[in-house]
Motif scaffolding. Structure first.
Motif, PDB file in Angstrom:
ATOM      1  N   GLY A 146      37.998  49.442  37.757  1.00  0.00           N
ATOM      2  CA  GLY A 146      38.185  48.207  36.982  1.00  0.00           C
ATOM      3  C   GLY A 146      37.780  48.364  35.524  1.00  0.00           C
ATOM      4  O   GLY A 146      38.442  47.823  34.626  1.00  0.00           O
ATOM      5  N   VAL A 147      36.706  49.119  35.281  1.00  0.00           N
ATOM      6  CA  VAL A 147      36.265  49.353  33.907  1.00  0.00           C
ATOM      7  C   VAL A 147      37.369  50.081  33.127  1.00  0.00           C
ATOM      8  O   VAL A 147      37.703  49.709  31.993  1.00  0.00           O
ATOM      9  CB  VAL A 147      34.937  50.157  33.875  1.00  0.00           C
ATOM     10  N   LEU A 148      37.963  51.090  33.745  1.00  0.00           N
ATOM     11  CA  LEU A 148      39.038  51.837  33.083  1.00  0.00           C
ATOM     12  C   LEU A 148      40.223  50.908  32.780  1.00  0.00           C
ATOM     13  O   LEU A 148      40.823  50.976  31.703  1.00  0.00           O
ATOM     14  CB  LEU A 148      39.511  53.009  33.958  1.00  0.00           C
ATOM     15  N   GLN A 149      40.540  50.032  33.718  1.00  0.00           N
ATOM     16  CA  GLN A 149      41.646  49.090  33.517  1.00  0.00           C
ATOM     17  C   GLN A 149      41.329  48.129  32.362  1.00  0.00           C
ATOM     18  O   GLN A 149      42.159  47.913  31.467  1.00  0.00           O
ATOM     19  CB  GLN A 149      41.897  48.294  34.816  1.00  0.00           C
ATOM     20  N   GLY A 150      40.114  47.567  32.397  1.00  0.00           N
ATOM     21  CA  GLY A 150      39.712  46.604  31.358  1.00  0.00           C
ATOM     22  C   GLY A 150      39.682  47.238  29.976  1.00  0.00           C
ATOM     23  O   GLY A 150      40.150  46.642  28.998  1.00  0.00           O
ATOM     24  N   LYS A 151      39.150  48.464  29.907  1.00  0.00           N
ATOM     25  CA  LYS A 151      39.058  49.147  28.611  1.00  0.00           C
ATOM     26  C   LYS A 151      40.443  49.385  28.020  1.00  0.00           C
ATOM     27  O   LYS A 151      40.657  49.228  26.820  1.00  0.00           O
ATOM     28  CB  LYS A 151      38.343  50.497  28.767  1.00  0.00           C
ATOM     29  N   ALA A 152      41.377  49.792  28.872  1.00  0.00           N
ATOM     30  CA  ALA A 152      42.729  50.095  28.374  1.00  0.00           C
ATOM     31  C   ALA A 152      43.390  48.852  27.793  1.00  0.00           C
ATOM     32  O   ALA A 152      44.005  48.905  26.723  1.00  0.00           O
ATOM     33  CB  ALA A 152      43.575  50.685  29.503  1.00  0.00           C
ATOM     34  N   VAL A 153      43.255  47.714  28.511  1.00  0.00           N
ATOM     35  CA  VAL A 153      43.875  46.470  28.020  1.00  0.00           C
ATOM     36  C   VAL A 153      43.174  46.023  26.737  1.00  0.00           C
ATOM     37  O   VAL A 153      43.826  45.664  25.739  1.00  0.00           O
ATOM     38  CB  VAL A 153      43.822  45.369  29.116  1.00  0.00           C
ATOM     39  N   ALA A 154      41.829  46.073  26.718  1.00  0.00           N
ATOM     40  CA  ALA A 154      41.067  45.640  25.536  1.00  0.00           C
ATOM     41  C   ALA A 154      41.395  46.516  24.326  1.00  0.00           C
ATOM     42  O   ALA A 154      41.624  46.000  23.227  1.00  0.00           O
ATOM     43  CB  ALA A 154      39.568  45.685  25.843  1.00  0.00           C
ATOM     44  N   ASN A 155      41.445  47.830  24.517  1.00  0.00           N
ATOM     45  CA  ASN A 155      41.744  48.732  23.398  1.00  0.00           C
ATOM     46  C   ASN A 155      43.125  48.465  22.815  1.00  0.00           C
ATOM     47  O   ASN A 155      43.315  48.493  21.602  1.00  0.00           O
ATOM     48  CB  ASN A 155      41.675  50.207  23.837  1.00  0.00           C
ATOM     49  N   GLY A 272      57.062  52.876  28.118  1.00  0.00           N
ATOM     50  CA  GLY A 272      56.411  51.914  27.227  1.00  0.00           C
ATOM     51  C   GLY A 272      56.127  50.543  27.816  1.00  0.00           C
ATOM     52  O   GLY A 272      55.721  49.635  27.100  1.00  0.00           O
ATOM     53  N   TRP A 273      56.313  50.378  29.136  1.00  0.00           N
ATOM     54  CA  TRP A 273      56.106  49.061  29.740  1.00  0.00           C
ATOM     55  C   TRP A 273      54.738  48.877  30.394  1.00  0.00           C
ATOM     56  O   TRP A 273      54.359  47.769  30.776  1.00  0.00           O
ATOM     57  CB  TRP A 273      57.211  48.780  30.769  1.00  0.00           C
ATOM     58  N   GLN A 274      54.028  49.954  30.604  1.00  0.00           N
ATOM     59  CA  GLN A 274      52.692  49.853  31.221  1.00  0.00           C
ATOM     60  C   GLN A 274      51.750  50.726  30.395  1.00  0.00           C
ATOM     61  O   GLN A 274      52.142  51.823  29.969  1.00  0.00           O
ATOM     62  CB  GLN A 274      52.777  50.332  32.682  1.00  0.00           C
ATOM     63  N   THR A 275      50.535  50.238  30.164  1.00  0.00           N
ATOM     64  CA  THR A 275      49.614  50.969  29.284  1.00  0.00           C
ATOM     65  C   THR A 275      48.960  52.147  29.991  1.00  0.00           C
ATOM     66  O   THR A 275      48.807  53.216  29.421  1.00  0.00           O
ATOM     67  CB  THR A 275      48.508  50.012  28.784  1.00  0.00           C
ATOM     68  N   MET A 276      48.570  51.902  31.224  1.00  0.00           N
ATOM     69  CA  MET A 276      47.830  52.943  31.954  1.00  0.00           C
ATOM     70  C   MET A 276      47.943  52.750  33.455  1.00  0.00           C
ATOM     71  O   MET A 276      48.356  51.705  33.930  1.00  0.00           O
ATOM     72  CB  MET A 276      46.349  52.902  31.570  1.00  0.00           C
ATOM     73  N   THR A 277      47.554  53.784  34.169  1.00  0.00           N
ATOM     74  CA  THR A 277      47.347  53.650  35.604  1.00  0.00           C
ATOM     75  C   THR A 277      46.032  54.357  35.902  1.00  0.00           C
ATOM     76  O   THR A 277      45.491  55.053  35.052  1.00  0.00           O
ATOM     77  CB  THR A 277      48.520  54.233  36.426  1.00  0.00           C
ATOM     78  N   VAL A 278      45.495  54.141  37.088  1.00  0.00           N
ATOM     79  CA  VAL A 278      44.273  54.849  37.464  1.00  0.00           C
ATOM     80  C   VAL A 278      44.641  55.891  38.523  1.00  0.00           C
ATOM     81  O   VAL A 278      45.242  55.562  39.552  1.00  0.00           O
ATOM     82  CB  VAL A 278      43.191  53.889  38.002  1.00  0.00           C
ATOM     83  N   PHE A 279      44.302  57.115  38.212  1.00  0.00           N
ATOM     84  CA  PHE A 279      44.560  58.226  39.128  1.00  0.00           C
ATOM     85  C   PHE A 279      43.364  58.372  40.057  1.00  0.00           C
ATOM     86  O   PHE A 279      42.264  58.677  39.625  1.00  0.00           O
ATOM     87  CB  PHE A 279      44.773  59.503  38.317  1.00  0.00           C
ATOM     88  N   LYS A 280      43.620  58.101  41.332  1.00  0.00           N
ATOM     89  CA  LYS A 280      42.597  58.335  42.343  1.00  0.00           C
ATOM     90  C   LYS A 280      43.141  59.497  43.172  1.00  0.00           C
ATOM     91  O   LYS A 280      44.119  59.321  43.903  1.00  0.00           O
ATOM     92  CB  LYS A 280      42.393  57.077  43.190  1.00  0.00           C
ATOM     93  N   ASP A 281      42.543  60.638  43.011  1.00  0.00           N
ATOM     94  CA  ASP A 281      43.077  61.826  43.694  1.00  0.00           C
ATOM     95  C   ASP A 281      42.774  61.736  45.186  1.00  0.00           C
ATOM     96  O   ASP A 281      41.725  62.162  45.673  1.00  0.00           O
ATOM     97  CB  ASP A 281      42.524  63.117  43.092  1.00  0.00           C
ATOM     98  N   PRO A 323      37.281  57.997  39.556  1.00  0.00           N
ATOM     99  CA  PRO A 323      38.705  57.849  39.223  1.00  0.00           C
ATOM    100  C   PRO A 323      38.964  58.269  37.773  1.00  0.00           C
ATOM    101  O   PRO A 323      38.019  58.428  37.002  1.00  0.00           O
ATOM    102  CB  PRO A 323      38.928  56.350  39.377  1.00  0.00           C
ATOM    103  N   GLN A 324      40.235  58.424  37.420  1.00  0.00           N
ATOM    104  CA  GLN A 324      40.572  58.881  36.070  1.00  0.00           C
ATOM    105  C   GLN A 324      41.690  58.016  35.477  1.00  0.00           C
ATOM    106  O   GLN A 324      42.646  57.665  36.179  1.00  0.00           O
ATOM    107  CB  GLN A 324      41.036  60.344  36.170  1.00  0.00           C
ATOM    108  N   SER A 325      41.567  57.710  34.194  1.00  0.00           N
ATOM    109  CA  SER A 325      42.587  56.905  33.518  1.00  0.00           C
ATOM    110  C   SER A 325      43.765  57.787  33.105  1.00  0.00           C
ATOM    111  O   SER A 325      43.582  58.896  32.606  1.00  0.00           O
ATOM    112  CB  SER A 325      41.968  56.251  32.284  1.00  0.00           C
ATOM    113  N   ILE A 326      44.975  57.282  33.327  1.00  0.00           N
ATOM    114  CA  ILE A 326      46.192  58.023  32.950  1.00  0.00           C
ATOM    115  C   ILE A 326      47.014  57.175  31.978  1.00  0.00           C
ATOM    116  O   ILE A 326      47.283  55.993  32.247  1.00  0.00           O
ATOM    117  CB  ILE A 326      47.057  58.318  34.212  1.00  0.00           C
TER     118      ILE A 326
END
Ligand code: BGC
Length: 355
Positions: A146-155, A272-281, A323-326
């Motif tokens: 969730g932190v990775l998701q929030g940071k991406a939208v905020a940035n 260009g339609w989505q900012t990020m996804t979270v990679f959970k290996d 997890p990792q931000s993509i």
């Protein structure tokens, strides 16, 4: 590996014939015990995310094989009663460990408790089972997701004072939905408070249903007169529902999070339609769960990384993977690591974005 109508089995050595009979239904009575199965993987559904069938199931089968255990991986298609039946069948077929990705905590807790009465241990897989009795929670760090998701939208909204952020959370039946929300709220709420961003509509998507997510987002657009500048969306399926709605209304792309590193999510990112996804290996998760299952079968200590607090039961031993931000900047690592196939992502209309 043999496949029977949605059921995959890893069959090793002499037990092959018995196991094949059991799974094909030849040994129909659940009371009949077979030494064929040591472990079962119980996946929740096929629709809330492609991950369960596309990533988790094959990764689990591979990990069981590598660990030398006979196992079966089944999917309950979103039906808690079906998951219960599948668990009962696994136990009847000799399983000593259930690796369970619950549909909802209540039904999964009763599966775990009934299993324990028969000496069968459970591992909470990816989602915590509140009130359950599993011996391990194997997952990713949900708060960090969730932190990775929030940071991406905020940035992505930096400098756009007062930009309206909507939240499309996962299903309330899933403890993870709250971990993810807690993560992105920890980034977004202070920004709402300072006035840097504005809190928009905020809703849970029942059962993570991607179609319902589309309907909910349509209603959010109506309610705000299309004034939504960014969306914290809990996974790629929900994010895609947002993309579809934006396109349908001929609206521009907005900062948008996702999760699961799906083919569709990555296609939305590169176009260009989505900012990020979270990679959970999930390969790491499957391997950790399989190793834990082996340890349980052999009566050895289960590897853990710490503990979590699980509602309705207190402290639970945990094995958590980071997890990792993509984003557009690093999505190619999904190809080089073999998680996704380049040919699946970079085809048709999307070829042009894969330079
Ligand atoms: C999982 C996500 C998945 C979602 C919907 C969550 O519990 O952690 O990876 O996208 O459920 O299936």
């Amino acid at each position: 590996m043999k496949k029977f109508a949605g059921t995959s089995v890893v069959i090793l050595g002499a037990v092959a014939v018995i196991a094949a009979m059991v799974v094909s239904g030849a040994a129909a009575s659940p009371a009949k015990k077979s030494a064929g199965i040591q472990v079962c993987g119980l996946m929740p559904d096929t629709k809330t995310s492609v991950r369960w069938e596309q990533f988790d199931k094959p990764a689990l089968i591979k990990s069981f094989k590598a660990a030398g255990i006979s196992a079966r991986v089944v999917n309950a298609q979103g039906d808690p009663q079906k998951q219960k039946t599948q668990a009962d069948q696994c136990i009847a077929d000799g399983a000593k460990v259930l690796i369970i990705a619950p549909i909802d905590s209540g039904s999964a807790a009763s599966i775990e408790k009934a299993a324990l009465k028969k000496g069968v241990k459970s591992i909470d897989y990816d989602r915590q089972v509140e009130g359950g009795s599993a011996v391990l929670y194997a997952s990713f760090n949900g708060h960090t997701v969730g932190v990775l998701q929030g940071k991406a939208v905020a940035n992505a909204l930096k400098g756009k004072k007062g930009a309206v952020v909507a939240e499309l959370n996962g299903g309330q039946e899933d403890a993870n939905a709250f971990l993810f929300k807690g993560g992105y709220d920890s980034i977004l709420k202070p920004l709402y408070k300072s006035g840097a961003l504005k809190a928009g509509p905020d809703q849970f998507v029942p059962g993570w249903d991607n179609q319902k997510a589309g309907t909910i987002f349509e209603q959010m657009l109506i309610k705000t007169g299309n004034k939504i500048d960014g969306v914290a969306a809990a996974n790629d399926g929900i994010a895609n529902a947002v993309v579809v709605a934006l396109k349908a209304h001929q609206l521009d792309p907005i900062p948008l999070s996702g999760q699961d590193a799906t083919t569709q999510g990555v296609q939305n990112i590169i176009s260009g339609w989505q900012t990020m996804t979270v990679f959970k290996d999930v390969r790491k998760l499957a391997s950790a769960a399989a190793k834990a299952a082996v340890a349980i079968v052999k009566g050895k200590t289960i590897p853990t990384t710490g503990v979590v607090h699980t509602k309705g039961r207190g402290i639970e031993k945990a094995y958590l993977i980071p997890p990792q931000s993509i984003t557009k900047a690093n999505y190619k690592l999904l190809f080089t690591s073999g998680f996704l196939k380049k040919g699946d992502v970079c085809n048709g209309d999307y070829t042009q974005y894969c330079k």
